[in-house]
Motif scaffolding. Sequence first.
Motif, PDB file in Angstrom:
ATOM      1  N   TYR A   1       1.134  -1.281   0.009  1.00  0.00           N
ATOM      2  CA  TYR A   1       0.145   0.121   0.093  1.00  0.00           C
ATOM      3  C   TYR A   1       0.736   1.207   0.238  1.00  0.00           C
ATOM      4  O   TYR A   1       0.405   2.266  -0.629  1.00  0.00           O
ATOM      5  CB  TYR A   1      -1.074   0.195   1.224  1.00  0.00           C
ATOM      6  N   LEU A   2       1.966   1.327   0.942  1.00  0.00           N
ATOM      7  CA  LEU A   2       2.824   2.317   1.113  1.00  0.00           C
ATOM      8  C   LEU A   2       3.598   2.593  -0.535  1.00  0.00           C
ATOM      9  O   LEU A   2       3.581   3.905  -0.998  1.00  0.00           O
ATOM     10  CB  LEU A   2       4.040   2.127   1.955  1.00  0.00           C
ATOM     11  N   THR A   3       3.834   1.444  -1.338  1.00  0.00           N
ATOM     12  CA  THR A   3       4.592   1.575  -2.495  1.00  0.00           C
ATOM     13  C   THR A   3       3.404   2.223  -3.580  1.00  0.00           C
ATOM     14  O   THR A   3       3.715   2.921  -4.457  1.00  0.00           O
ATOM     15  CB  THR A   3       4.777   0.190  -2.825  1.00  0.00           C
ATOM     16  N   PHE A   4       2.056   1.610  -3.343  1.00  0.00           N
ATOM     17  CA  PHE A   4       1.077   2.472  -4.336  1.00  0.00           C
ATOM     18  C   PHE A   4       0.815   3.613  -4.145  1.00  0.00           C
ATOM     19  O   PHE A   4       0.812   4.430  -5.198  1.00  0.00           O
ATOM     20  CB  PHE A   4      -0.274   1.498  -3.870  1.00  0.00           C
ATOM     21  N   THR A   5       0.932   4.143  -3.021  1.00  0.00           N
ATOM     22  CA  THR A   5       0.768   5.736  -2.768  1.00  0.00           C
ATOM     23  C   THR A   5       2.054   6.364  -3.419  1.00  0.00           C
ATOM     24  O   THR A   5       1.827   7.726  -3.689  1.00  0.00           O
ATOM     25  CB  THR A   5       0.714   5.983  -1.197  1.00  0.00           C
ATOM     26  N   LEU A   6       3.166   5.838  -3.181  1.00  0.00           N
ATOM     27  CA  LEU A   6       4.296   6.706  -3.899  1.00  0.00           C
ATOM     28  C   LEU A   6       4.348   6.565  -5.184  1.00  0.00           C
ATOM     29  O   LEU A   6       4.540   7.562  -6.020  1.00  0.00           O
ATOM     30  CB  LEU A   6       5.549   5.698  -3.422  1.00  0.00           C
ATOM     31  N   PHE A   7       3.715   5.437  -5.775  1.00  0.00           N
ATOM     32  CA  PHE A   7       3.459   5.749  -7.508  1.00  0.00           C
ATOM     33  C   PHE A   7       2.450   6.589  -7.870  1.00  0.00           C
ATOM     34  O   PHE A   7       2.678   7.532  -8.853  1.00  0.00           O
ATOM     35  CB  PHE A   7       2.980   4.246  -8.074  1.00  0.00           C
ATOM     36  N   ALA A   8       1.606   6.758  -6.877  1.00  0.00           N
ATOM     37  CA  ALA A   8       0.474   7.778  -7.075  1.00  0.00           C
ATOM     38  C   ALA A   8       1.007   9.190  -6.818  1.00  0.00           C
ATOM     39  O   ALA A   8       0.722  10.174  -7.689  1.00  0.00           O
ATOM     40  CB  ALA A   8      -0.588   7.617  -5.935  1.00  0.00           C
ATOM     41  N   ALA A   9       1.938   9.197  -5.937  1.00  0.00           N
ATOM     42  CA  ALA A   9       2.669  10.733  -5.899  1.00  0.00           C
ATOM     43  C   ALA A   9       3.318  11.085  -6.933  1.00  0.00           C
ATOM     44  O   ALA A   9       3.458  12.100  -7.401  1.00  0.00           O
ATOM     45  CB  ALA A   9       3.571  10.496  -4.426  1.00  0.00           C
ATOM     46  N   ALA A  10       3.868  10.100  -7.473  1.00  0.00           N
ATOM     47  CA  ALA A  10       4.785  10.100  -8.677  1.00  0.00           C
ATOM     48  C   ALA A  10       4.098  10.723  -9.990  1.00  0.00           C
ATOM     49  O   ALA A  10       4.249  11.690 -10.599  1.00  0.00           O
ATOM     50  CB  ALA A  10       5.743   9.015  -9.109  1.00  0.00           C
TER      51      ALA A  10
ATOM     52  N   LEU B   1      -5.079  14.332  -1.531  1.00  0.00           N
ATOM     53  CA  LEU B   1      -5.573  12.928  -1.996  1.00  0.00           C
ATOM     54  C   LEU B   1      -4.243  12.043  -1.115  1.00  0.00           C
ATOM     55  O   LEU B   1      -4.724  10.972  -0.706  1.00  0.00           O
ATOM     56  CB  LEU B   1      -5.516  12.733  -3.602  1.00  0.00           C
ATOM     57  N   LEU B   2      -3.137  12.207  -0.940  1.00  0.00           N
ATOM     58  CA  LEU B   2      -1.977  11.745  -0.550  1.00  0.00           C
ATOM     59  C   LEU B   2      -2.356  11.752   1.078  1.00  0.00           C
ATOM     60  O   LEU B   2      -2.144  10.490   1.403  1.00  0.00           O
ATOM     61  CB  LEU B   2      -0.559  12.063  -0.837  1.00  0.00           C
ATOM     62  N   ILE B   3      -2.633  12.586   1.473  1.00  0.00           N
ATOM     63  CA  ILE B   3      -3.082  12.477   3.163  1.00  0.00           C
ATOM     64  C   ILE B   3      -4.206  11.426   3.287  1.00  0.00           C
ATOM     65  O   ILE B   3      -4.086  10.746   4.245  1.00  0.00           O
ATOM     66  CB  ILE B   3      -3.543  13.824   3.569  1.00  0.00           C
ATOM     67  N   LEU B   4      -5.067  11.618   2.383  1.00  0.00           N
ATOM     68  CA  LEU B   4      -6.337  10.897   2.639  1.00  0.00           C
ATOM     69  C   LEU B   4      -5.908   9.088   2.468  1.00  0.00           C
ATOM     70  O   LEU B   4      -6.222   8.346   3.286  1.00  0.00           O
ATOM     71  CB  LEU B   4      -7.397  10.902   1.616  1.00  0.00           C
ATOM     72  N   MET B   5      -5.049   8.955   1.321  1.00  0.00           N
ATOM     73  CA  MET B   5      -4.457   7.555   1.390  1.00  0.00           C
ATOM     74  C   MET B   5      -3.624   7.143   2.588  1.00  0.00           C
ATOM     75  O   MET B   5      -3.804   6.299   2.949  1.00  0.00           O
ATOM     76  CB  MET B   5      -3.717   7.667  -0.064  1.00  0.00           C
TER      77      MET B   5
ATOM     78  N   ALA C   1      13.088  11.100  -5.215  1.00  0.00           N
ATOM     79  CA  ALA C   1      12.985  10.225  -6.475  1.00  0.00           C
ATOM     80  C   ALA C   1      11.663  10.613  -7.061  1.00  0.00           C
ATOM     81  O   ALA C   1      11.792  10.950  -8.339  1.00  0.00           O
ATOM     82  CB  ALA C   1      13.187   8.736  -5.864  1.00  0.00           C
ATOM     83  N   VAL C   2      10.949  11.135  -6.328  1.00  0.00           N
ATOM     84  CA  VAL C   2       9.600  11.286  -6.704  1.00  0.00           C
ATOM     85  C   VAL C   2       9.615  12.517  -7.846  1.00  0.00           C
ATOM     86  O   VAL C   2       8.752  12.701  -8.771  1.00  0.00           O
ATOM     87  CB  VAL C   2       8.309  11.646  -5.700  1.00  0.00           C
ATOM     88  N   HIS C   3      10.541  13.527  -7.203  1.00  0.00           N
ATOM     89  CA  HIS C   3      10.569  14.672  -8.046  1.00  0.00           C
ATOM     90  C   HIS C   3      11.220  14.417  -9.381  1.00  0.00           C
ATOM     91  O   HIS C   3      11.428  15.451 -10.264  1.00  0.00           O
ATOM     92  CB  HIS C   3      11.307  15.748  -7.115  1.00  0.00           C
ATOM     93  N   ILE C   4      11.930  13.314  -9.734  1.00  0.00           N
ATOM     94  CA  ILE C   4      12.684  12.987 -10.933  1.00  0.00           C
ATOM     95  C   ILE C   4      11.756  13.191 -11.927  1.00  0.00           C
ATOM     96  O   ILE C   4      12.179  13.507 -13.285  1.00  0.00           O
ATOM     97  CB  ILE C   4      13.191  11.698 -10.836  1.00  0.00           C
ATOM     98  N   VAL C   5      10.379  12.674 -11.932  1.00  0.00           N
ATOM     99  CA  VAL C   5       9.548  12.565 -12.988  1.00  0.00           C
ATOM    100  C   VAL C   5       9.229  13.990 -13.395  1.00  0.00           C
ATOM    101  O   VAL C   5       8.639  14.311 -14.591  1.00  0.00           O
ATOM    102  CB  VAL C   5       8.205  12.069 -12.601  1.00  0.00           C
ATOM    103  N   THR C   6       9.747  15.265 -12.578  1.00  0.00           N
ATOM    104  CA  THR C   6       9.455  16.483 -13.255  1.00  0.00           C
ATOM    105  C   THR C   6      10.498  16.925 -14.426  1.00  0.00           C
ATOM    106  O   THR C   6      10.417  17.946 -15.116  1.00  0.00           O
ATOM    107  CB  THR C   6       9.508  17.451 -12.082  1.00  0.00           C
ATOM    108  N   GLY C   7      11.651  16.105 -14.393  1.00  0.00           N
ATOM    109  CA  GLY C   7      12.779  16.532 -15.404  1.00  0.00           C
ATOM    110  C   GLY C   7      13.593  17.605 -15.104  1.00  0.00           C
ATOM    111  O   GLY C   7      14.277  18.158 -15.871  1.00  0.00           O
ATOM    112  N   ASN C   8      13.277  18.014 -13.600  1.00  0.00           N
ATOM    113  CA  ASN C   8      13.823  19.302 -13.368  1.00  0.00           C
ATOM    114  C   ASN C   8      14.974  19.079 -12.300  1.00  0.00           C
ATOM    115  O   ASN C   8      14.754  18.801 -11.067  1.00  0.00           O
ATOM    116  CB  ASN C   8      12.843  20.293 -12.691  1.00  0.00           C
ATOM    117  N   PHE C   9      16.074  18.861 -12.740  1.00  0.00           N
ATOM    118  CA  PHE C   9      17.250  18.645 -11.688  1.00  0.00           C
ATOM    119  C   PHE C   9      17.155  19.406 -10.565  1.00  0.00           C
ATOM    120  O   PHE C   9      17.634  18.987  -9.647  1.00  0.00           O
ATOM    121  CB  PHE C   9      18.798  18.799 -12.499  1.00  0.00           C
TER     122      PHE C   9
END
Length: 206
Positions: free
Chosen positions: A8-17, A41-45, A154-162
Amino acid sequence: MNNKNYKYLTFTLFAAAILWYLMFVIKPFNFWIEMSVSILLLILMAYFANRDIFSLGKVKIRYILIGVVSAIALYGIFYAGNIISGYLFPFKDAQISSVYSNKSNANLALIGLLLFFIIGPGEELYWRGFIQNTLGKKFGENKGYLFSVLLYAAVHIVTGNFMLVIAALVCGLFWGWLYKKEKSLIPVIISHAVWDLTIFVLLPLM
């Protein structure tokens, strides 16, 4: 943390990404509203997994002081980092400007209110109150702290902003350490809220 909670924790991290990618890359609608909704939404999860996430304890004057002083200290770190990074990364200004450009999507008063009352506190409830706390119980306090810092960045990597990833890494280290040290989310929430308001509204770096 049993296997079910880990999944479930992993699921929320994917959702965050996914939410971060939508916010920073796709931008389907107003950035600040989208970020606020995403945080909620993340808080709710997180609440579904840990019903005690809102049990913050008593607000102490010491916590308020620590929160404000630490926010000022972190702003100082970013102020210095902004200068130093300019000599190291030629793309620094463009990437930081791309984050600040989101301010054009709403008036400063609304941005300030969302940052101070929803975005800053909400991020701490999820990242430190849920992710770091849960990982700490599984792997031990120190490893849980380090893992949560890496995941936050790591979640911020998806932004493409170093520069945003580096900023997240620094903030994760700072607020994660503060939470580990104080054993309370209250000073961390105050620190994040005050820092957000300062760096985006009151004294932006660009």
